[in-house]
Structures are given as structure tokens and as C-alpha cells.
Design a protein around this motif. Structure first.
Motif, PDB file in Angstrom:
ATOM      1  N   VAL A   1      -4.400   1.030   3.125  1.00  0.00           N
ATOM      2  CA  VAL A   1      -5.027   0.108   2.265  1.00  0.00           C
ATOM      3  C   VAL A   1      -4.135  -0.747   1.588  1.00  0.00           C
ATOM      4  O   VAL A   1      -4.798  -1.912   0.808  1.00  0.00           O
ATOM      5  CB  VAL A   1      -5.841   0.976   1.192  1.00  0.00           C
ATOM      6  CG1 VAL A   1      -6.503   1.888   1.747  1.00  0.00           C
ATOM      7  CG2 VAL A   1      -4.642   1.614   0.313  1.00  0.00           C
ATOM      8  N   ARG A   2      -2.888  -0.796   1.592  1.00  0.00           N
ATOM      9  CA  ARG A   2      -2.094  -1.902   0.727  1.00  0.00           C
ATOM     10  C   ARG A   2      -0.995  -2.605   1.919  1.00  0.00           C
ATOM     11  O   ARG A   2      -0.373  -3.529   1.592  1.00  0.00           O
ATOM     12  CB  ARG A   2      -1.373  -1.116  -0.222  1.00  0.00           C
ATOM     13  CG  ARG A   2      -2.313  -1.106  -1.437  1.00  0.00           C
ATOM     14  CD  ARG A   2      -2.702  -2.447  -2.227  1.00  0.00           C
ATOM     15  NE  ARG A   2      -3.349  -2.144  -3.152  1.00  0.00           N
ATOM     16  CZ  ARG A   2      -4.773  -2.237  -2.960  1.00  0.00           C
ATOM     17  NH1 ARG A   2      -5.320  -2.303  -1.969  1.00  0.00           N
ATOM     18  NH2 ARG A   2      -5.612  -2.148  -4.179  1.00  0.00           N
ATOM     19  N   SER A   3      -0.717  -2.261   3.125  1.00  0.00           N
ATOM     20  CA  SER A   3       0.268  -2.826   3.943  1.00  0.00           C
ATOM     21  C   SER A   3      -0.247  -4.075   4.437  1.00  0.00           C
ATOM     22  O   SER A   3      -1.253  -3.646   5.413  1.00  0.00           O
ATOM     23  CB  SER A   3       0.991  -1.912   4.807  1.00  0.00           C
ATOM     24  OG  SER A   3       0.026  -1.373   5.788  1.00  0.00           O
ATOM     25  N   ARG A   4      -0.024  -5.270   4.467  1.00  0.00           N
ATOM     26  CA  ARG A   4      -0.666  -6.495   4.799  1.00  0.00           C
ATOM     27  C   ARG A   4      -0.728  -6.754   6.688  1.00  0.00           C
ATOM     28  O   ARG A   4      -1.778  -6.947   6.938  1.00  0.00           O
ATOM     29  CB  ARG A   4       0.053  -7.674   4.078  1.00  0.00           C
ATOM     30  CG  ARG A   4      -0.400  -7.809   2.455  1.00  0.00           C
ATOM     31  CD  ARG A   4       0.269  -8.826   1.966  1.00  0.00           C
ATOM     32  NE  ARG A   4      -0.165 -10.128   2.027  1.00  0.00           N
ATOM     33  CZ  ARG A   4      -1.057 -10.784   1.489  1.00  0.00           C
ATOM     34  NH1 ARG A   4      -1.785 -10.049   0.613  1.00  0.00           N
ATOM     35  NH2 ARG A   4      -1.632 -12.137   1.906  1.00  0.00           N
ATOM     36  N   PRO A   5       0.464  -6.449   7.197  1.00  0.00           N
ATOM     37  CA  PRO A   5       0.150  -6.510   8.559  1.00  0.00           C
ATOM     38  C   PRO A   5      -0.940  -5.636   9.106  1.00  0.00           C
ATOM     39  O   PRO A   5      -1.464  -5.821  10.235  1.00  0.00           O
ATOM     40  CB  PRO A   5       1.394  -6.313   9.072  1.00  0.00           C
ATOM     41  CG  PRO A   5       2.411  -6.558   8.025  1.00  0.00           C
ATOM     42  CD  PRO A   5       1.606  -6.416   6.770  1.00  0.00           C
ATOM     43  N   PHE A   6      -1.032  -4.450   8.295  1.00  0.00           N
ATOM     44  CA  PHE A   6      -2.294  -3.641   8.917  1.00  0.00           C
ATOM     45  C   PHE A   6      -3.470  -3.922   8.749  1.00  0.00           C
ATOM     46  O   PHE A   6      -4.534  -4.102   9.507  1.00  0.00           O
ATOM     47  CB  PHE A   6      -1.902  -2.253   8.290  1.00  0.00           C
ATOM     48  CG  PHE A   6      -2.924  -1.061   8.841  1.00  0.00           C
ATOM     49  CD1 PHE A   6      -2.799  -0.232   9.786  1.00  0.00           C
ATOM     50  CD2 PHE A   6      -4.040  -0.710   8.026  1.00  0.00           C
ATOM     51  CE1 PHE A   6      -3.328   0.764  10.553  1.00  0.00           C
ATOM     52  CE2 PHE A   6      -4.931   0.238   8.598  1.00  0.00           C
ATOM     53  CZ  PHE A   6      -4.692   0.983   9.639  1.00  0.00           C
ATOM     54  N   LEU A   7      -3.601  -4.746   7.499  1.00  0.00           N
ATOM     55  CA  LEU A   7      -4.826  -5.128   6.943  1.00  0.00           C
ATOM     56  C   LEU A   7      -5.382  -6.473   7.808  1.00  0.00           C
ATOM     57  O   LEU A   7      -6.436  -6.776   7.902  1.00  0.00           O
ATOM     58  CB  LEU A   7      -4.855  -5.521   5.411  1.00  0.00           C
ATOM     59  CG  LEU A   7      -4.696  -4.178   4.729  1.00  0.00           C
ATOM     60  CD1 LEU A   7      -4.230  -4.670   3.111  1.00  0.00           C
ATOM     61  CD2 LEU A   7      -5.753  -3.424   4.702  1.00  0.00           C
ATOM     62  N   PHE A   8      -4.384  -7.465   7.982  1.00  0.00           N
ATOM     63  CA  PHE A   8      -4.861  -8.795   8.441  1.00  0.00           C
ATOM     64  C   PHE A   8      -4.095  -8.848  10.022  1.00  0.00           C
ATOM     65  O   PHE A   8      -4.378 -10.384  10.262  1.00  0.00           O
ATOM     66  CB  PHE A   8      -4.089  -9.702   7.495  1.00  0.00           C
ATOM     67  CG  PHE A   8      -4.624  -9.431   6.217  1.00  0.00           C
ATOM     68  CD1 PHE A   8      -6.104  -9.877   5.629  1.00  0.00           C
ATOM     69  CD2 PHE A   8      -3.905  -8.889   4.989  1.00  0.00           C
ATOM     70  CE1 PHE A   8      -6.395  -9.599   4.399  1.00  0.00           C
ATOM     71  CE2 PHE A   8      -4.465  -8.737   3.625  1.00  0.00           C
ATOM     72  CZ  PHE A   8      -5.737  -9.300   3.575  1.00  0.00           C
TER      73      PHE A   8
END
Length: 396
Positions: free
Chosen positions: A265-272
């Protein structure tokens, strides 16, 4: 009209790199990255690949990748948090957790992405990170992105680490303190002193982070450097890649379920960023499954590494203090290292020169990466060519 300032910057700096022997020429392979490769129509013995176990060209992995494409297509179609999470990704993450001996795992698009993602998701400007002086560039960039205070300790120097930990924790200036290290250092092949690092971390309540990109599939009978030392329950972050010994592409972090929940829920490469492809996920799962069932490829890798080391050392080459199959041949002068690599290639061995900024200035080298796919005949051929060029250049 394009920028003249940019043109001047590029021309002057590229010329400067070429003059100093620091400009890296990129070669194109005409076919698979196996124990032998073809470049510009010439077959070369390949000693520069990270394909440690030969899995990048393994038929079983190719078969499951093809099946995944037929069933799922060529792309995941979205980021993981929308509808890009396939059951293949869940299966891969469960397999990684079992492989690493942790509660859970999260998969990323690359090992570099892992370090950019995970460090900055947990550490911030109110924290401090103690980082080994020879840590990989992706660790350095991940630490910078977090905005935490970066405190570099001398390479594998436990006295220096302890002194800097005492200073950082005693100051009361930081909310959290992390110690981060490569498991295997890719330029010299040495292994981190994880038992001592963990002891210091436990004493001072540090967060522990091990980047095992070059250890997974290699150390610990293939399960990695943390397993090598039996520290699966004492290291907070086990990070690794799926693109070296695993033979595919991608990366992961393994650890407690709560850590993985937070990273999702907070690591950007996973999210985006769109998830790894179905073929990559399926092939990676298959590779890890193979390593969990058999140590045959791992044993062959070590056997070949020891054989090449023994041969080069007997000739009088400086091979450093590698504790893994990684075998550096340290030349020193950058231009001479580049010339040595060029002559090896002309004689049929592809072993790239590694120079600054990848390694410190004055420690230019040719780094050899024997794999489980090499035969003894291939390695004997490489040793003979090394002898010829070494004598020709008066290096031995």
C-alpha cells in the motif's frame, strides 16, 4: 533547434570518458545469453553473464512461459492494485516466501525497483540508514529517495559499523535506524558478515535489510545468504532479483506479513507500474520450484567457480578474495583493463572490463562469471586464452 548547451555537455563529457578509458561500449547479442554467445557473427565463450545457473535458456522455463502467454496473454494489463494482480503473481509470491523462509513476499518489476520501493516506503527524513561502502547503486539511490540520513560504514568493517551505530542511536536524533548491506558483493564476490551485523542490530534495535541479488540461487544451497547463515527469522528485509540466478526478470522483498502488507500500500513502484508479465511470473515460479527440489545446478556452479579460480590463480592473476563463484581478475589501470578485455574477445572469450564508477578508480578489472552451464572444456579454453593474453601484456 535543439539545445546547444546540451550538445556541448554531451560531446565534452563523452569525449572525456573515452579519453580516460571509462566509456562503456554496449555489445548486441545475436541469440540467447548462454555459456557461449554470438556477437557480430562470432561465437564467444561467455564469462560476463549473471545467468548463474543457466536457467535463462532452460527448456522447462521456456515451456511454462509459453503456456502462460497462451492462457494469460503477453502483459498483465494494469498495476497490481487495480486489476493487474493475476493468480500467477500470488503463486509466485507464495513460492518466494517458502524459498526464503518468511511469512510473505512481494514481487516487483526489477531488483532495482525493489530497493527504490522498499527503503523509501519504511524510512524517511526522521530516520538514519547505515549503508556498507560497497553497496549496489540501487541501494544508494533507494536510500537517497527516502531522505533519511545516510551514514556510510567501511566495507564489512564491524568495528566501524558498531561505532557509527552507537553514535546514531545515542544521539536520539532519529526515530528509526536501519542497517543495509548486499549479501554478496558483486564486484569482489565476498559475502557480508551477516551474523555480526545481526548481533549489532539486535543490541541496538536496528532494522535489517539484506540485498541478496547475487546470493539468491548461489549461497545457502541456493536459498541465499540469509539462509547460508541460518538467519531467516532475524532479518527484516530479504530482497533479491529474479533476473540473475533465477534466470528471468523482476525482483522481490520477503519478510513478515505486516511488512509485505505495508509495501503493497505504500511502495510506489508497486502502486504505479504495471505488474511483471504472466510469462515472467510463471517462469520465475518454475525456477524457484526447481531450486527448492534440487541443489544439482547450485553444486555445478560452485564446482565451476572453484575450477576457474584455481586455474587463474595458478597463472599468477590477482583474483581478490572472492568467496563465491564471482571471479574478478584485477588489472588496476582502467585503460589496461579495457585493452585486456578487448584482447580476450579477439581470442574468443567475452569477459567485460569493469571500471570506475562501478568499482573504485585504480581497481579496473575483468569480472568472470562462470555458470552451471559451462563445461570443463570451456573453462580450460578460457584459462589457456587468459594465459596467452596475460603473458602478451606482461600481466603475469
Amino acid at each position: 533547434m535543439t539545445s546547444q548547451n546540451l550538445d556541448q555537455f554531451l560531446e565534452s563529457n563523452i569525449s572525456d570518458l573515452k579519453e580516460k578509458g571509462l566509456y562503456n561500449e554496449i555489445d548486441t547479442l545475436e541469440g540467447a545469453n548462454g555459456p557461449e554467445i554470438i556477437i557480430e557473427g562470432k561465437k564467444l565463450l561467455n564469462l560476463s553473464s549473471n545467468n548463474y545457473l543457466g536457467l535463462a535458456t532452460h527448456q522447462d522455463l521456456k515451456d511454462v512461459a509459453k503456456q502462460a502467454i497462451d492462457s494469460y496473454g503477453v502483459g498483465a494489463g494494469a498495476v497490481r492494485t487495480i486489476n493487474g494482480t493475476l493468480d500467477l503473481h500470488i503463486e509466485l509470491e507464495k513460492k518466494i516466501a517458502a524459498f526464503k523462509g518468511t511469512e510473505a513476499a512481494i514481487a516487483y518489476q526489477s531488483g532495482f525497483n525493489c530497493n527504490m520501493a522498499a527503503i523509501s516506503a519504511v524510512m524517511d527524513k526522521n530516520d538514519a540508514i547505515l549503508s556498507d561502502a560497497l553497496n549496489h547503486a540501487s541501494i544508494i539511490d533507494g536510500c537517497r529517495l527516502s531522505k533519511a540520513k545516510i551514514i556510510r560504514y567501511e566495507h564489512s568493517d564491524m568495528a566501524d559499523l558498531r561505532a557509527k551505530v552507537e553514535e546514531a542511536t545515542g544521539s536520539g536524533a532519529y526515530n528509526k535506524v536501519m542497517v543495509i548491506t548486499d549479501g554478496v558483493f558483486s564486484m569482489d564476490g565476498d559475502i557480508a558478515k551477516l551474523p555480526e551485523i545481526v548481533d549489532i542490530a539486535e543490541e541496538f534495535d536496528l532494522i535489517t535489510y539484506v540485498d541478496d541479488a547475487h546470493g539468491s540461487g548461489v549461497t545457502g544451497d541456493g536459498a541465499g545468504t540469509v539462509k547460508h547463515f541460518g538467519l531467516q527469522k532475524k532479518v527484516d528485509f530479504q530482497m533479491g532479483t529474479l533476473s540473475k540466478a533465477i534466470g528471468v526478470i523482476g525482483g522481490y522483498v520477503a519478510g513478515k506479513q505486516s511488512l509485505i502488507d505495508w509495501l503493497k500500500v505504500r511502495s510506489r513502484p508497486f502502486l504505479f507500474s504495471t505488474a511483471v508479465s504472466p510469462a515472467d511470473a510463471a517462469a520465475s515460479t518454475k525456477a524457484i520450484d526447481m531450486l527448492m527440489k534440487s541443489t544439482e545446478l547450485n553444486k555445478k556452479l560452485w564446482e565451476n567457480g572453484d575450477y576457474l579460480k584455481k586455474g587463474l590463480k595458478a597463472l599468477g592473476f590477482a583474483i581478490g578474495n572472492s568467496e563465491t563463484p564471482i571471479t574478478p581478475c584485477i588489472i588496476g589501470d582502467e585503460k589496461q583493463a579495457q585493452t585486456f578485455s578487448k584482447r580476450l574477445r579477439e581470442e574468443g572469450v567475452y569477459a567485460k572490463a569493469i571500471v570506475f564508477p562501478t568499482v573504485p578508480q585504480g581497481t579496473g578489472r575483468v569480472r568472470n562469471m562462470p555458470t552451471a552451464a559451462h563445461t570443463k572444456e570451456m573453462l580450460d579454453r578460457a584459462i589457456r586464452i587468459y594465459e596467452k593474453i596475460g603473458k602478451e601484456m606482461k600481466l603475469i
